[in-house]
Write an enzyme that holds these catalytic residues in place. Structure first.
Site, PDB file in Angstrom:
ATOM      1  N   ASP A   9       0.823  -1.229   0.021  1.00 31.83           N
ATOM      2  CA  ASP A   9       0.034   0.052   0.012  1.00 31.83           C
ATOM      3  C   ASP A   9       0.786   1.203  -0.149  1.00 31.83           C
ATOM      4  O   ASP A   9       0.679   1.999   0.918  1.00 31.83           O
ATOM      5  CB  ASP A   9      -0.956  -0.047   1.282  1.00 31.83           C
ATOM      6  CG  ASP A   9      -0.107  -0.030   2.440  1.00 31.83           C
ATOM      7  OD1 ASP A   9      -0.999   0.368   3.600  1.00 31.83           O
ATOM      8  OD2 ASP A   9       1.036  -0.445   2.470  1.00 31.83           O
ATOM      9  N   ASP A  14       6.863   1.194   1.974  1.00 33.46           N
ATOM     10  CA  ASP A  14       6.502   0.249   1.032  1.00 33.46           C
ATOM     11  C   ASP A  14       7.425   0.551  -0.354  1.00 33.46           C
ATOM     12  O   ASP A  14       7.605  -0.421  -1.186  1.00 33.46           O
ATOM     13  CB  ASP A  14       4.985   0.435   0.661  1.00 33.46           C
ATOM     14  CG  ASP A  14       3.939   0.203   1.298  1.00 33.46           C
ATOM     15  OD1 ASP A  14       3.901   1.039   2.225  1.00 33.46           O
ATOM     16  OD2 ASP A  14       3.697  -1.077   1.647  1.00 33.46           O
ATOM     17  N   ASN A  36      -2.394   2.511   3.344  1.00 36.87           N
ATOM     18  CA  ASN A  36      -1.764   4.048   3.782  1.00 36.87           C
ATOM     19  C   ASN A  36      -2.652   5.021   3.048  1.00 36.87           C
ATOM     20  O   ASN A  36      -2.918   6.312   3.539  1.00 36.87           O
ATOM     21  CB  ASN A  36      -0.375   4.111   3.286  1.00 36.87           C
ATOM     22  CG  ASN A  36       0.618   3.391   4.446  1.00 36.87           C
ATOM     23  OD1 ASN A  36       0.452   3.419   5.244  1.00 36.87           O
ATOM     24  ND2 ASN A  36       1.401   2.806   3.635  1.00 36.87           N
ATOM     25  N   THR A 120       2.914  -6.145   2.815  1.00 34.00           N
ATOM     26  CA  THR A 120       3.397  -4.953   3.618  1.00 34.00           C
ATOM     27  C   THR A 120       2.504  -3.747   3.768  1.00 34.00           C
ATOM     28  O   THR A 120       2.517  -2.800   4.042  1.00 34.00           O
ATOM     29  CB  THR A 120       4.633  -4.162   2.779  1.00 34.00           C
ATOM     30  OG1 THR A 120       4.374  -3.482   1.723  1.00 34.00           O
ATOM     31  CG2 THR A 120       5.737  -5.050   2.777  1.00 34.00           C
ATOM     32  N   PHE A 161      -0.830  -1.009  12.403  1.00 34.36           N
ATOM     33  CA  PHE A 161      -1.853  -0.643  11.536  1.00 34.36           C
ATOM     34  C   PHE A 161      -2.043  -1.386  10.732  1.00 34.36           C
ATOM     35  O   PHE A 161      -3.467  -1.813  10.336  1.00 34.36           O
ATOM     36  CB  PHE A 161      -0.895   0.964  10.719  1.00 34.36           C
ATOM     37  CG  PHE A 161      -1.836   1.178   9.620  1.00 34.36           C
ATOM     38  CD1 PHE A 161      -1.659   1.069   8.246  1.00 34.36           C
ATOM     39  CD2 PHE A 161      -2.747   2.316  10.175  1.00 34.36           C
ATOM     40  CE1 PHE A 161      -2.128   1.514   7.407  1.00 34.36           C
ATOM     41  CE2 PHE A 161      -3.533   2.873   9.109  1.00 34.36           C
ATOM     42  CZ  PHE A 161      -3.395   2.314   7.564  1.00 34.36           C
ATOM     43  N   ASN A 162      -1.382  -2.121   9.970  1.00 33.55           N
ATOM     44  CA  ASN A 162      -1.591  -3.213   8.868  1.00 33.55           C
ATOM     45  C   ASN A 162      -2.668  -4.246   9.568  1.00 33.55           C
ATOM     46  O   ASN A 162      -3.536  -4.448   8.753  1.00 33.55           O
ATOM     47  CB  ASN A 162      -0.648  -3.762   8.338  1.00 33.55           C
ATOM     48  CG  ASN A 162       0.463  -3.071   7.355  1.00 33.55           C
ATOM     49  OD1 ASN A 162      -0.357  -1.852   6.769  1.00 33.55           O
ATOM     50  ND2 ASN A 162       1.472  -3.094   7.250  1.00 33.55           N
ATOM     51  N   HIS A 226       9.592   0.572   8.111  1.00 30.37           N
ATOM     52  CA  HIS A 226       9.066  -0.901   8.336  1.00 30.37           C
ATOM     53  C   HIS A 226       9.113  -1.915   7.322  1.00 30.37           C
ATOM     54  O   HIS A 226       9.433  -3.099   7.345  1.00 30.37           O
ATOM     55  CB  HIS A 226       7.457  -0.786   8.638  1.00 30.37           C
ATOM     56  CG  HIS A 226       7.108   0.518   9.923  1.00 30.37           C
ATOM     57  ND1 HIS A 226       7.087  -0.137  10.998  1.00 30.37           N
ATOM     58  CD2 HIS A 226       6.722   1.482   9.691  1.00 30.37           C
ATOM     59  CE1 HIS A 226       6.972   1.196  11.686  1.00 30.37           C
ATOM     60  NE2 HIS A 226       6.544   2.066  11.041  1.00 30.37           N
ATOM     61  N   ASP A 227       8.546  -1.385   6.327  1.00 30.37           N
ATOM     62  CA  ASP A 227       8.273  -2.602   5.141  1.00 30.37           C
ATOM     63  C   ASP A 227       9.671  -3.225   4.378  1.00 30.37           C
ATOM     64  O   ASP A 227       9.544  -4.514   4.216  1.00 30.37           O
ATOM     65  CB  ASP A 227       7.555  -1.972   4.133  1.00 30.37           C
ATOM     66  CG  ASP A 227       6.109  -1.553   4.457  1.00 30.37           C
ATOM     67  OD1 ASP A 227       5.317  -0.594   3.827  1.00 30.37           O
ATOM     68  OD2 ASP A 227       5.510  -2.213   5.378  1.00 30.37           O
TER      69      ASP A 227
HETATM   70  O1  RIB Z   1       2.544   0.010  10.803  1.00 28.87           O
HETATM   71  C1  RIB Z   1       3.536   0.366   9.571  1.00 28.87           C
HETATM   72  C2  RIB Z   1       2.801  -0.185   8.434  1.00 28.87           C
HETATM   73  O2  RIB Z   1       1.639   0.489   8.256  1.00 28.87           O
HETATM   74  C3  RIB Z   1       3.882  -0.287   7.267  1.00 28.87           C
HETATM   75  O3  RIB Z   1       3.555  -0.947   6.398  1.00 28.87           O
HETATM   76  C4  RIB Z   1       3.314   1.099   6.529  1.00 28.87           C
HETATM   77  O4  RIB Z   1       3.575   1.227   5.152  1.00 28.87           O
HETATM   78  C5  RIB Z   1       1.802   0.936   6.829  1.00 28.87           C
HETATM   79  O5  RIB Z   1       1.164   0.452   5.789  1.00 28.87           O
HETATM   80 CA    CA Z   2       2.799  -0.613   4.036  1.00 35.01          CA
END
Ligand code: RIB
Ligand code: CA
Length: 323
Positions: A9, A14, A36, A120, A161-162, A226-227
């Site tokens: 996303d 990403d 996102n 991701t 979040f994801n 993160h990703d």
């Molecule tokens: O919590 C971080 C994740 O949420 C990452 O993948 C960021 O791109 C968002 O999608």
């Molecule tokens: Ca992401």
């Protein structure tokens, strides 16, 4: 080279996952999912990134716009209204594929051996693919996710979040039997954006390096990359130390919905002399080593420690190899 489908996303981090995957793996396709940003935006952003690095040979398949049971939550506070604010980019020349992401994932996994999935963003497309064809769970070499956290969240105190955005999809995935490699925020907190790293990319002097630096200029120092940690683990299994633990998804908790409840009692390494810190892949309970498990069998490879220097070198080396 390992064959990979990246479901994402984009999203600034990403974008780094796409650049790492395209430069080090056999990237069969990129699929997009609402997260996102809204689906049209994240799909456009995936096309933008691939064009930036000269990889317009990698197809992009739009997927689900959002969860099937709850409203989509987006993160403009982190990624801007476009989902990729910051760098000045031209609209992509290419259009996305007309085939749906879920059809691409199912058809590819059922016809190709040794495909690895990486997700991701929210797990909406992965869960939909499992609903459509449960056999993909046993055909893939693994599902690497950026999502969850071994003991805390980032979107809420408990949830990342994801996972939070589509907890039902995550529950489906974690109960599918698919081999899961979980890169949670307990791992990605070890991967901060630093001014030194940002300037290292800018000083590469090529399009990809400057683009990467401009992404980080907007994303901000101290945020976590993160990703790309999930893709880096596929590229180099030694870049992350993991523990094989039981993980399940909380769906009903008032305070804990979307939590990846991780059973740390399975950490079977000897308890160290020093105090156990939150990131130590060491035992948390005090039963004698070798005691019988008191919970469910482990089902997830949980990333615990990142070789951050190796990660930074991998990203810089990859971006340096683009024109
Ligand atoms: O919590 C971080 C994740 O949420 C990452 O993948 C960021 O791109 C968002 O999608
Ligand atoms: Ca992401």
């Amino acid at each position: 080279m390992r064959k990979v489908i990246l479901d994402c996303d984009p999203g600034h981090d990403d974008a780094f996952a796409i650049m790492l995957a395209a430069g080090n793996l056999d990237l069969l396709g990129v699929t997009t999912v609402g997260g996102n940003g809204y689906l049209p935006n994240v799909t456009r952003n995936a096309l933008v990134v691939l064009e930036k690095i000269g990889r317009t040979d990698v197809p992009v398949y739009p997927g689900h716009a959002g969860p099937s049971t709850t409203e989509l939550i987006t993160a403009p506070n982190v990624h801007g209204q476009s989902g990729l604010d910051g760098p000045v980019v031209t609209e992509p020349i290419r259009k996305p594929e007309t085939k749906h992401a879920v059809d691409f994932i199912v058809e590819t996994v059922m016809s190709t051996d040794h495909v690895t999935l990486c997700a991701t963003g929210p797990l909406t497309n992965i869960a939909a693919a499992l609903n459509r064809e449960p056999r993909i769970a046993k055909r893939v070499d693994g599902l690497y996710i950026m999502g969850g956290g071994a003991y805390a969240g980032n979107w809420t105190a408990a949830a990342e979040f994801n996972i939070y955005v589509d907890a039902e999809a995550a529950y489906k995935v974690f109960h599918s039997g698919m081999p899961i490699y979980m890169v949670g925020v307990n791992l990605t907190r070890q991967c901060p954006v630093t001014p030194e790293f940002r300037e290292r990319l800018r000083n590469l002097g090529n399009v990809a390096g400057v683009f990467g630096a401009e992404l980080l200029d907007f994303f901000g120092d101290g945020r976590h990359l993160h990703d790309p940690c999930a893709i880096a683990w596929i590229i180099d299994p030694d870049i992350i130390t993991d523990a094989y633990l039981h993980v399940d998804i909380e769906l009903n908790g008032t305070l804990t919905r979307g939590m990846t409840v991780t059973d740390l009692r399975f950490l079977q390494t000897e308890v160290p002399e020093k105090d156990i810190d939150l990131d130590s892949p060491f035992r948390w309970d005090d039963s004698p080593v070798g005691s019988p498990f008191r919970g469910k069998e482990p089902n997830t490879h949980v990333a615990m420690r990142l070789d951050f220097e190796k990660f930074c070198d991998l990203v810089a080396d990859t971006l340096s190899r683009y024109n």
